[in-house]
Design an enzyme around this catalytic site. Structure first.
Site, PDB file in Angstrom:
ATOM      1  N   GLU A 197     -10.816   6.585  -5.253  1.00 15.44           N
ATOM      2  CA  GLU A 197     -10.386   5.510  -5.811  1.00 15.44           C
ATOM      3  C   GLU A 197     -10.962   4.426  -4.912  1.00 15.44           C
ATOM      4  O   GLU A 197     -10.686   4.168  -3.979  1.00 15.44           O
ATOM      5  CB  GLU A 197      -9.042   5.339  -6.192  1.00 15.44           C
ATOM      6  CG  GLU A 197      -8.492   4.150  -6.972  1.00 15.44           C
ATOM      7  CD  GLU A 197      -7.280   4.060  -7.546  1.00 15.44           C
ATOM      8  OE1 GLU A 197      -7.038   3.389  -8.664  1.00 15.44           O
ATOM      9  OE2 GLU A 197      -6.340   4.799  -6.985  1.00 15.44           O
ATOM     10  N   ASP A 203      -6.707  -4.419  -9.299  1.00 16.27           N
ATOM     11  CA  ASP A 203      -6.719  -3.890  -7.946  1.00 16.27           C
ATOM     12  C   ASP A 203      -7.568  -2.686  -7.494  1.00 16.27           C
ATOM     13  O   ASP A 203      -8.153  -2.796  -6.399  1.00 16.27           O
ATOM     14  CB  ASP A 203      -5.165  -3.698  -7.396  1.00 16.27           C
ATOM     15  CG  ASP A 203      -4.634  -2.456  -7.952  1.00 16.27           C
ATOM     16  OD1 ASP A 203      -4.594  -2.162  -9.465  1.00 16.27           O
ATOM     17  OD2 ASP A 203      -4.317  -1.217  -7.278  1.00 16.27           O
ATOM     18  N   ASP A 212      -7.311   0.981 -11.870  1.00 17.51           N
ATOM     19  CA  ASP A 212      -6.435   0.999 -13.008  1.00 17.51           C
ATOM     20  C   ASP A 212      -6.678  -0.433 -13.875  1.00 17.51           C
ATOM     21  O   ASP A 212      -7.484  -1.443 -13.427  1.00 17.51           O
ATOM     22  CB  ASP A 212      -5.059   1.251 -12.606  1.00 17.51           C
ATOM     23  CG  ASP A 212      -4.693   0.308 -11.687  1.00 17.51           C
ATOM     24  OD1 ASP A 212      -5.095  -0.811 -11.360  1.00 17.51           O
ATOM     25  OD2 ASP A 212      -3.582   0.740 -10.765  1.00 17.51           O
ATOM     26  N   TYR A 226       3.042  -0.394  -4.836  1.00 13.74           N
ATOM     27  CA  TYR A 226       2.729  -1.448  -3.796  1.00 13.74           C
ATOM     28  C   TYR A 226       4.250  -1.998  -3.232  1.00 13.74           C
ATOM     29  O   TYR A 226       4.430  -3.238  -3.204  1.00 13.74           O
ATOM     30  CB  TYR A 226       1.784  -2.678  -4.227  1.00 13.74           C
ATOM     31  CG  TYR A 226       0.457  -2.174  -4.582  1.00 13.74           C
ATOM     32  CD1 TYR A 226      -0.634  -1.917  -3.504  1.00 13.74           C
ATOM     33  CD2 TYR A 226       0.022  -2.070  -5.794  1.00 13.74           C
ATOM     34  CE1 TYR A 226      -1.846  -1.446  -3.582  1.00 13.74           C
ATOM     35  CE2 TYR A 226      -1.315  -1.448  -5.842  1.00 13.74           C
ATOM     36  CZ  TYR A 226      -2.320  -1.248  -5.017  1.00 13.74           C
ATOM     37  OH  TYR A 226      -3.505  -0.934  -4.975  1.00 13.74           O
TER      38      TYR A 226
END
Length: 491
Positions: free
Chosen positions: A472, A80, A83, A232
């Site tokens: 990120e 995603d 990571d 999430y």
């Protein structure tokens, strides 16, 4: 905030002036370059066996046994963000937005259309496997997030547990299942002409996954708990995804039963609420825009209310509009919240451009109180946001890696920041990787096209790998940008 006493003419002039002052920042070639790079980024996020035509060559195969612990094939899909977990809800949303970008603006993608469809298919193939491997089950995650996040290792070395998580009748996940249905239905539209049998399979699978979501209602956050929260968590609940999923299946199939479903259930699923956010979690505003198209272009009376709600959302984004609710930084960036703020910038910009396209189809406009707002105004506002991302901002830097002369070099991304397996063939362990996390050096592997979380509310950006809220990248930041960049490359 400018008060509503602005006349319509003044309001329009204000935005025409703004538009002309921004037209010179970038050319269509710049947007074409940004489009190419925004699609290339997805190759850096690939999980599984990489194809021979892989262009980001510092990446290699990874997670080739995903799903084997439960005897299913869950190899593939996307990581995603920075990571190595495959989270189903943001991956499905990314897929929906890639597909929607191609549906609305694919004709502007020219030579990049094939690459965009490849990026879409990488995730739609994975979602098909996740939805069909076991009847009555949708696999929604591979990877144990806590152990993954404690390590700083490239995906090719990953030795953290690859636990598999699923939703089913016993463990409902209406949110993630309905988003997956939306993704598969949207993808089926993209592949209708080029691969009709694949398109048909996508649509049939979308319908069966939607049935699972609708019949066995519940949030995956409740079923899976700390595995998906706080990463999430489905904060908005699942009603928004059920309406969104039905809207996409109706668009893909023209099956009247889904329109009936929307009419029967819309009132309890948020169609009467005005909601001013659009993200991997909350689909309400975008669902209204998608449904408003049916009224704007085809005059489907049952969908008229969605036009007014869409206007309300669009007007909330326009500075100076009587209905304006949005916050902007001193440099003019839409600012929703501190964590990965650019995700809200790319989704809202995409919706502004898509709604402008719908309005243009019959010479319509958005009504913001007593003011009329033209499609040109919406395009102007979206352009300002996209240009800010690409470097027209107080920091004079691009927030897309590899675009322009100055861009983030220390992004929060394991694969980008740890030496590649080609340069450092020996394994780099979970703990050994932290030396690269803590390094002040630029990342050795350039993740071209990655759009980071972005600057703070005062337009400042520190290029700090440790500040993941700002540094990120994520697939769901890029996916709507693909459509926006395509639009401007063609205009």
């Amino acid at each position: 905030m400018v008060h509503s006493s602005y006349s319509c003419a003044t309001f329009f002039t204000l935005f025409t002036l703004t538009f002309s002052s921004f037209t010179s920042a970038f050319t269509s070639q710049h947007y074409s370059d940004a489009l190419s790079k925004s699609i290339l980024f997805f190759e850096g996020q690939r999980s599984g066996k990489l194809p021979a035509n892989q262009r980001l060559t510092w990446r290699a195969d990874s997670a080739l046994n995903d799903g084997s612990s439960v005897n299913v094939d869950l190899v593939g899909g996307y990581y995603d963000a920075g990571d190595n977990v495959k989270f189903g809800l943001p991956m499905a949303f990314t897929t929906t937005m890639l597909a929607w970008s191609i549906i609305e603006f694919g004709e502007n993608m020219k030579s990049e259309l094939g690459n965009a469809k490849d990026a879409l298919r990488w995730s739609s193939d994975y979602l098909m496997k996740a939805a069909t491997a076991t009847p009555g089950t949708l696999y929604v995650q591979v990877g144990e997030p806590y152990s993954d996040h404690q390590c700083w290792e490239r995906p090719e070395d990953m030795d953290t547990p690859r636990n598999v998580y699923k939703v089913s009748a016993q463990n409902p996940g209406s949110d993630v299942a309905a988003e997956t249905a939306a993704a598969l239905a949207a993808a089926s539209i993209v592949f209708q002409d080029s691969d009709s049998s694949y398109s048909h399979k996508l649509l049939q699978t979308a319908k069966s996954v939607f049935d699972l979501a609708d019949k066995y209602r519940g949030s995956y956050s409740d079923s899976l708990g700390s595995v998906v929260c706080p990463f999430y968590c489905s904060y908005s609940g699942y009603n928004d995804e059920l309406l969104w999923g039905a809207a996409w299946i109706h668009k893909a199939s023209q099956d009247a039963s889904y329109l009936s479903y929307i009419q029967s259930n819309g009132h309890v699923m948020g169609s009467d609420d005005d909601d001013f956010s659009f993200s991997w979690d909350d689909k309400r505003a975008a669902t209204k825009v998608l449904l408003a198209k049916g009224f704007i272009e085809n005059n489907i009376g049952e969908l008229q209310a969605y036009k007014q709600h869409s206007d309300n959302y669009i007007c909330s984004l326009i500075p100076g509009s009587p209905n304006s609710q949005a916050r902007y930084t001193p440099g003019g960036l839409f600012y929703k919240q501190g964590q990965s703020n650019l995700q809200y910038v790319t989704t809202s910009s995409f919706v502004l451009l898509t709604y402008a396209k719908y309005l243009d189809s019959n010479g319509g406009h958005a009504s913001c109180g007593s003011s009329m707002v033209t499609s040109e105004t919406l395009i102007t506002q979206a352009k300002k946001q996209i240009d800010y991302i690409l470097g027209d901002n107080p920091m004079k830097m691009s927030y897309m890696v590899g675009f322009g002369d100055k861009y983030p070099t220390r992004i929060h991304h394991r694969g980008s920041s740890v030496p590649s397996v080609h340069d450092h063939p020996d394994g780099i362990s979970c703990d050994a990787g932290h030396q690269y996390f803590n390094s002040q050096s630029p990342n050795p592997n350039v993740l071209v096209g990655a759009i980071v979380g972005g600057p703070d509310s005062n337009d400042n950006y520190g290029d700090d790998r440790g500040n993941y809220s700002e540094s990120e990248p994520a697939t769901y930041i890029n996916a709507p940008f693909v459509g926006a960049a395509a639009f401007f490359s063609g205009h």
